[in-house]
Design a protein around this motif. Structure first.
Motif, PDB file in Angstrom:
ATOM      1  N   UNK A   1      39.400  40.923  44.828  1.00 31.12           N
ATOM      2  CA  UNK A   1      38.075  41.013  44.226  1.00 31.12           C
ATOM      3  C   UNK A   1      37.366  39.657  44.261  1.00 31.12           C
ATOM      4  N   UNK A   2      38.105  38.598  43.990  1.00 25.33           N
ATOM      5  CA  UNK A   2      37.487  37.273  44.009  1.00 25.33           C
ATOM      6  C   UNK A   2      36.970  36.920  45.402  1.00 25.33           C
ATOM      7  N   UNK A   3      37.698  37.339  46.417  1.00 26.81           N
ATOM      8  CA  UNK A   3      37.232  37.094  47.791  1.00 26.81           C
ATOM      9  C   UNK A   3      35.928  37.840  48.071  1.00 26.81           C
ATOM     10  N   UNK A   4      35.827  39.056  47.548  1.00 21.97           N
ATOM     11  CA  UNK A   4      34.613  39.840  47.761  1.00 21.97           C
ATOM     12  C   UNK A   4      33.430  39.277  46.964  1.00 21.97           C
ATOM     13  N   UNK A   5      33.727  38.802  45.757  1.00 17.62           N
ATOM     14  CA  UNK A   5      32.651  38.347  44.872  1.00 17.62           C
ATOM     15  C   UNK A   5      32.110  36.984  45.282  1.00 17.62           C
ATOM     16  N   UNK A   6      32.981  36.098  45.770  1.00 13.27           N
ATOM     17  CA  UNK A   6      32.624  34.692  45.991  1.00 13.27           C
ATOM     18  C   UNK A   6      31.316  34.487  46.762  1.00 13.27           C
ATOM     19  N   UNK A   7      31.111  35.122  47.912  1.00 12.93           N
ATOM     20  CA  UNK A   7      29.855  34.863  48.641  1.00 12.93           C
ATOM     21  C   UNK A   7      28.618  35.333  47.881  1.00 12.93           C
TER      22      UNK A   7
END
Length: 457
Positions: free
Chosen positions: A157-163
């Protein structure tokens, strides 16, 4: 039973509504609820009965209750059956029943519902993959965070949210407020916190707040609440006494109370009122004092707001927090209470209900008749006051004599509380009767975008 009637019931709380079904179930009338679902096509009865049966582990009976509704092909009924199957451990059947086809996968809303089902069944990665093509819809990011909570997918989820979080920061830096993922920073902090990385969440979001690199006050509130949850009262105080006090001072005050510092919280809010008499400060403090049983102190704090306009008026919020009719009467008859701005009838209604609750029903009825409420039959009001006073037989007689669709809806609830559930269901108007009684809205002219050209717009 047909889809049109079922859709109408669901969208208008038609038929026997959830509150009546809940009352019947609370009085142990499950068999009558099941019978009403079968004989009258009552959707909320079917829903309530199925849920009660599932809680008791009677999944076969729950499925049988749903059968005639599922036979119509109505989507809500199919989903209800899928949920029952899932609770019964028949995961594959549940998935097959509501799996979206190619056309359905184009719908973000449909995919979100199926993703929830997959996640509940333990197919979390499938759920995430199903929603990824819809990430151009900003609310899908929130949905992903919801369905993955507690399911070991925080890093993904953090990878998806970061950008998206970075995009929101840049947008504010460029003076823009139109970034579609305005809540991404808040979501990032939430996932970091639940992943056990609260320090990192506080550091990242705190840097955004300090640099004003956020779009809307929801992010600011989320940061304040994050600080409160982790006992960072000094940092929270610094935030609360600055330019954002209107947004977060109540979070700080509540955090003080949660840490056993109620007197300090009260002092902080009183100081804020003295320096900046903002309605939000008075609203928080008066409600808090009322919750502590300090009715006179609450009235003293709220008094300047008793004559303010609409949402700023502080009388209605206090009334809504009171359960004891004695306290309601004390408040509305208090010498500092002024007529509710442009809504003086509210005071009469509150006073009438309080009088009835204290057994002074004749006074209550006289007051209601002297100041009739708009859009409600006065005999229904009278029956409600009799009901409030505990005179159920008189209330039932009044409603029975009136005999309108609305009166029969109210009578049904009275009869249940009188211990006459079968009669309550029989007297309640059918869906056909309810639909016939509802006035058809007159067509209004609309512009090219579909908006009304006449009030209400």
């Amino acid at each position: 039973m047909n889809v049109d009637d079922l859709e109408w019931q669901a969208s208008h709380f038609g038929g026997l509504p959830p509150r009546i079904v809940k009352l019947l179930l609370e009085h142990n009338h499950l068999d009558l609820v099941i019978q009403a679902a079968a004989e009258r096509g009552e959707w909320f009865c079917a829903q309530g009965a199925a849920q009660a049966l599932c809680r008791a582990g009677e999944f076969g009976r729950a499925l049988r209750v749903m059968e005639p509704f599922v036979a119509t092909g109505w989507r809500d009924a199919l989903w209800a059956r899928a949920v029952i199957l899932l609770q019964a451990g028949r995961t594959q059947e549940a998935r097959d029943l509501v799996r979206p086809d190619e056309a359905g996968r184009a719908s973000a809303t449909g995919c979100r519902a199926f993703a929830e089902l997959l996640a509940t069944a333990g197919r979390v990665d499938e759920a995430v993959d199903l929603l990824l093509p819809h990430l151009d819809e900003s609310w899908i990011l929130s949905a992903l965070v919801e369905i993955t909570e507690g399911r070991g997918r925080d890093e993904r989820m953090l990878e998806l949210i970061a950008p998206h979080a970075e995009g929101a920061r840049r947008a504010r830096g460029q003076g823009r407020r139109d970034h579609p993922f305005s809540g991404a920073q808040e979501l990032e902090a939430r996932v970091l916190e639940r992943a056990g990385r609260a320090e990192e969440a506080i550091r990242i979001l705190g840097r955004d707040i300090a640099g004003r690199h956020f779009l809307f006050q929801n992010t600011l509130t989320a940061y304040a609440e994050l600080l409160a949850r982790h006992g960072r009262l000094d940092a929270l105080r610094e935030l609360a006494v600055g330019r954002d006090a209107h947004v977060v001072l109540d979070v700080y005050a509540q955090a003080l109370r949660d840490h056993g510092r109620a007197d300090e919280a009260e002092a902080v809010m009183r100081e804020a009122i003295a320096a900046d008499d903002w309605v939000g400060y008075r609203a928080w403090l008066s409600a808090t004092l009322l919750g502590d049983g300090r009715l006179d102190d609450a009235i003293a704090v709220a008094e300047p707001g008793f004559g303010w306009y609409d949402c700023s008026n502080l009388l209605a919020p206090l009334v809504s927090l009171l359960d004891d009719p004695k306290d309601v009467l004390y408040l509305v008859e208090h010498p500092s209470v002024v007529p509710h701005h442009d809504h003086e009838e509210f005071q009469h209604q509150w006073r009438a209900w309080a009088l009835a609750g204290l057994g002074r029903v004749d006074e209550a009825i006289a007051l209601a008749e002297a100041h009739p409420a708009q859009q409600t039959d006065p005999r229904i009001i009278k029956a409600g006051l009799l009901d409030t006073a505990g005179r159920l037989d008189d209330a039932a007689a009044e409603l029975r004599a009136l005999g309108t669709v609305k009166a029969r809806e109210e009578l049904s609830e009275v009869l249940i509380r009188q211990g006459r559930p079968a009669e309550a269901i029989a007297v309640h108007p059918t869906v056909v009767e309810q639909r016939a009684a509802r006035p058809k809205p007159a067509p209004v002219p609309r512009d090219e975008n579909g908006y009304s050209l006449e009030p209400p717009f």
